[in-house]
Design an enzyme around this catalytic site. Structure first.
Site, PDB file in Angstrom:
ATOM      1  N   ARG A   1      45.880  48.984  41.197  1.00 32.60           N
ATOM      2  CA  ARG A   1      45.386  48.513  43.092  1.00 32.60           C
ATOM      3  C   ARG A   1      46.541  48.290  43.223  1.00 32.60           C
ATOM      4  NH1 ARG A   1      44.018  44.127  42.287  1.00 32.60           N
ATOM      5  NH2 ARG A   1      43.347  44.124  39.973  1.00 32.60           N
TER       6      ARG A   1
ATOM      7  N   TYR B   1      43.420  55.957  42.239  1.00 30.24           N
ATOM      8  CA  TYR B   1      42.350  54.718  41.573  1.00 30.24           C
ATOM      9  C   TYR B   1      41.514  54.681  41.662  1.00 30.24           C
ATOM     10  CZ  TYR B   1      42.741  50.670  38.640  1.00 30.24           C
ATOM     11  OH  TYR B   1      42.247  49.624  38.215  1.00 30.24           O
TER      12      TYR B   1
ATOM     13  N   LYS C   1      35.518  47.703  44.877  1.00 35.19           N
ATOM     14  CA  LYS C   1      36.279  46.760  45.442  1.00 35.19           C
ATOM     15  C   LYS C   1      36.104  46.384  46.513  1.00 35.19           C
ATOM     16  CE  LYS C   1      38.028  44.840  41.258  1.00 35.19           C
ATOM     17  NZ  LYS C   1      36.924  44.343  40.619  1.00 35.19           N
TER      18      LYS C   1
ATOM     19  N   HIS D   1      33.936  38.147  41.794  1.00 36.00           N
ATOM     20  CA  HIS D   1      34.750  38.930  41.401  1.00 36.00           C
ATOM     21  C   HIS D   1      34.130  38.262  39.932  1.00 36.00           C
ATOM     22  CE1 HIS D   1      38.373  40.967  39.170  1.00 36.00           C
ATOM     23  NE2 HIS D   1      37.433  41.397  39.297  1.00 36.00           N
TER      24      HIS D   1
ATOM     25  N   SER E   1      41.961  39.800  37.151  1.00 36.47           N
ATOM     26  CA  SER E   1      41.306  41.794  36.287  1.00 36.47           C
ATOM     27  C   SER E   1      42.159  41.444  34.818  1.00 36.47           C
ATOM     28  CB  SER E   1      42.285  42.363  36.980  1.00 36.47           C
ATOM     29  OG  SER E   1      41.302  42.501  38.593  1.00 36.47           O
TER      30      SER E   1
ATOM     31  N   CYS F   1      41.216  40.457  32.327  1.00 35.01           N
ATOM     32  CA  CYS F   1      41.465  39.286  31.444  1.00 35.01           C
ATOM     33  C   CYS F   1      40.544  39.044  30.199  1.00 35.01           C
ATOM     34  CB  CYS F   1      41.627  37.511  32.329  1.00 35.01           C
ATOM     35  SG  CYS F   1      43.048  37.430  33.114  1.00 35.01           S
TER      36      CYS F   1
ATOM     37  N   ASP G   1      31.641  42.619  36.493  1.00 34.65           N
ATOM     38  CA  ASP G   1      32.928  42.928  37.198  1.00 34.65           C
ATOM     39  C   ASP G   1      32.536  41.923  38.001  1.00 34.65           C
ATOM     40  OD1 ASP G   1      36.046  43.149  37.942  1.00 34.65           O
ATOM     41  OD2 ASP G   1      35.141  45.317  38.983  1.00 34.65           O
TER      42      ASP G   1
ATOM     43  N   ARG H   1      41.566  53.978  31.568  1.00 36.74           N
ATOM     44  CA  ARG H   1      40.401  53.292  32.097  1.00 36.74           C
ATOM     45  C   ARG H   1      39.138  53.850  31.090  1.00 36.74           C
ATOM     46  NH1 ARG H   1      39.652  47.879  35.184  1.00 36.74           N
ATOM     47  NH2 ARG H   1      41.316  47.402  35.543  1.00 36.74           N
TER      48      ARG H   1
END
Ligand code: OXD
Ligand code: MN
Length: 516
Positions: A3, A131, A140, A160, A182, A184, A209, A298
């Protein structure tokens, strides 16, 4: 590869509505700026039109969107991450309302890149990035930034958060939603495999998420996952850390920015199988000092590939939430787990979330930054108004879930993690459930309720009583410094900061003072 928060804007008529937590541009200026970049950008390319649905297709909580893009990669990803196609189109025709998204990879020049949100117009324009977080506009941009803005005026929350179901050996299931910044470990917790010591326990994934949370007619907070797939961080995924994910991504998976082996198999750091031949940029991999896969590489995969996928993830009415859990990546300070004293205190705990930065955003990694509710990059309006909205739930229901905070990432002086993490996190989730069921008492401290030494089951775990004591300790001096920093942060929201949040902060400061 990540991001780009400095190029991400929330464009509301009034700058204060976007708040200090967002970059802002006046809508007319933003349109003009980005439209100039869009001009002619798809010439010679194929334009795709993607009607999509966020949430179970027949759910009253589901929301629609249409993304226009010139990227086949985006189409393939959106097909896994959302319910896309004719069913979504039919619902758009029925509902008559949808979020309009325009995306082009443009020329991928970072100087000609913007991700702009127009919440008052329900529209998104994104150019110059391929991305996921910038290009799959359902995720998002729609399900968090635009949805959080809508949720405020409509009385719900777009968060989130992962959603997980934890089933005990008697077959009772508790649903828990957890907000961590993000990278974690949300995906790992959502797909946790119970350790051998926990025979009979099962964990069900509803989402990894994003959670949309609504109060139902009985005052219960219910969650749906707006997404239909996972866009997860690959490095570190292996048989041991997340077997469900490892198995799930063996087929029908899109890999982005991973390395490859001689046989053209995807490879990433800590995969523990195979050797990289080519790095994530397609170069011969020779320099072993650098990772072969990008640290934010990813996988994209349909949720249906996941062996622990819960059938209730498709339930139109969602699942009732027993507990909300905040967390961050903190080497020190935050204990393994603690419980907020009540809902308003829980909102303060969420507002004070901080975490060491990761590779999911462009910028330096490992710096502690405030990330309230893990929403810093994703809240589509002023955080002061957002906290006010959170606080208002206490007036609307007496059956709200309890609020907790966890930290799996505490380290000793030598940088060694104190807690084993991964599947063993179930032990902490059990304490959370026990608290929700009023099965265990707890130790009251200035920052909240902490577990009594014996109430976290450490059977078969190689962990000393001293380590557990360190994990469950509250260092009053460090917490005083933390609360000063939280207070300074909250003050940056000026007059708009809710008085009730200030009051909660003052109570913790006073309790710490008494304890010092
Ligand atoms: C994500 C993120 O991709 O939070 O989910 O960055
Ligand atoms: Mn995320």
């Amino acid at each position: 590869m990540a991001r780009v928060e400095h190029l991400t804007f929330v464009c509301t008529d009034d700058k204060d509505d976007a708040g200090p937590n967002n970059n802002w541009m006046a809508p007319a200026d933003a349109h003009q700026k980005i439209d100039a970049l869009f001009d002619g950008c798809m010439r010679g390319r194929t334009m795709f039109v993607i009607p999509y649905c966020m949430g179970p297709i027949d759910s009253p909580y589901a929301r629609m969107g249409v993304e226009i893009t010139d990227s086949a990669y985006v189409v393939a990803n959106m097909r896994m991450m959302t319910r896309m196609g004719s069913a979504a189109l039919q619902r758009i025709e029925k509902d008559g309302i949808f979020v309009k998204g325009l995306h082009s990879t443009g020329d991928l020049d970072p100087e000609r890149r913007f991700i702009m949100h127009f919440p008052e117009e329900l529209s998104i324009k994104s150019i110059g990035s391929g991305y996921g977080g910038n290009a799959l506009l359902g995720k998002k941009c729609h399900a968090l930034r635009i949805a959080s803005y809508q949720a405020r005026s409509e009385g719900w929350l777009a968060e989130h958060m992962l959603i997980v179901g934890i089933e005990n050996p008697q077959g009772d299931v508790h649903y828990i939603a957890c907000a961590f910044p993000s990278a974690c470990g949300k995906t790992n917790l959502a797909m946790l495999i119970p350790p051998e010591s926990h025979a009979g326990w099962k964990v069900w994934t509803l989402g990894d998420d994003i959670a949309w949370l609504h109060l139902d007619d009985d005052g219960l907070l219910r969650a749906v996952n707006p997404e239909a797939g996972y866009f997860g961080v690959v490095p570190g995924t292996n048989e041991k850390t997340n077997k469900n994910a490892f198995d799930m991504i063996r087929s029908n998976t899109i890999y982005t920015n991973v390395a490859t082996t001689e046989d053209n198999e995807p490879w990433w750091e800590d995969k523990n199988v195979g050797t990289p031949k080519t790095d994530w940029q397609g170069r011969n991999y020779e320099d072993n000092s650098k990772p072969a896969a990008h640290p934010n590489s990813r996988f994209t995969v349909s949720a249906k590939n996941n062996a622990s996928y819960s059938e209730l993830a498709e339930a139109p009415e969602g699942v009732p939430i027993s507990a909300l859990v905040f967390g961050g990546r903190r080497k020190e300070l935050a204990p393994l787990v603690y419980e907020a004293k009540n809902w308003s205190h829980g909102v303060l705990v969420g507002a004070g979330v901080a975490s060491e930065t990761t590779a999911a955003n462009v910028g330096e990694v490992g710096i502690v930054r405030r990330d309230p509710m893990a929403m810093k990059p994703f809240c589509g309006y002023n955080f002061a108004d957002y906290w006010d909205h959170w606080l208002s739930f206490a007036q609307r229901s007496s059956k709200l879930p309890r609020i907790f905070h966890v930290n799996w990432f505490r380290q000793d002086k030598n940088g060694k993690f104190l807690w084993p993490g991964f599947g063993e996190n179930l032990r902490v989730m059990r304490w959370i459930i026990d608290r929700c069921e009023n099965q265990v008492s707890a130790r009251e401290t200035p920052i909240g309720f902490l577990p009594n030494a014996d109430d976290i089951d450490t059977t078969d775990l190689d962990i000393s009583a001293d380590t557990m004591a360190a994990l469950l300790s509250v260092n009053v001096e460090q917490w005083q410094a933390e609360m000063t920093s939280v207070g300074e942060y909250l003050d940056t929201y000026g007059d708009r900061l809710p008085a009730a949040l200030k009051k909660e902060h003052a109570i913790v400061v006073e309790n710490l003072q008494k304890a010092s």
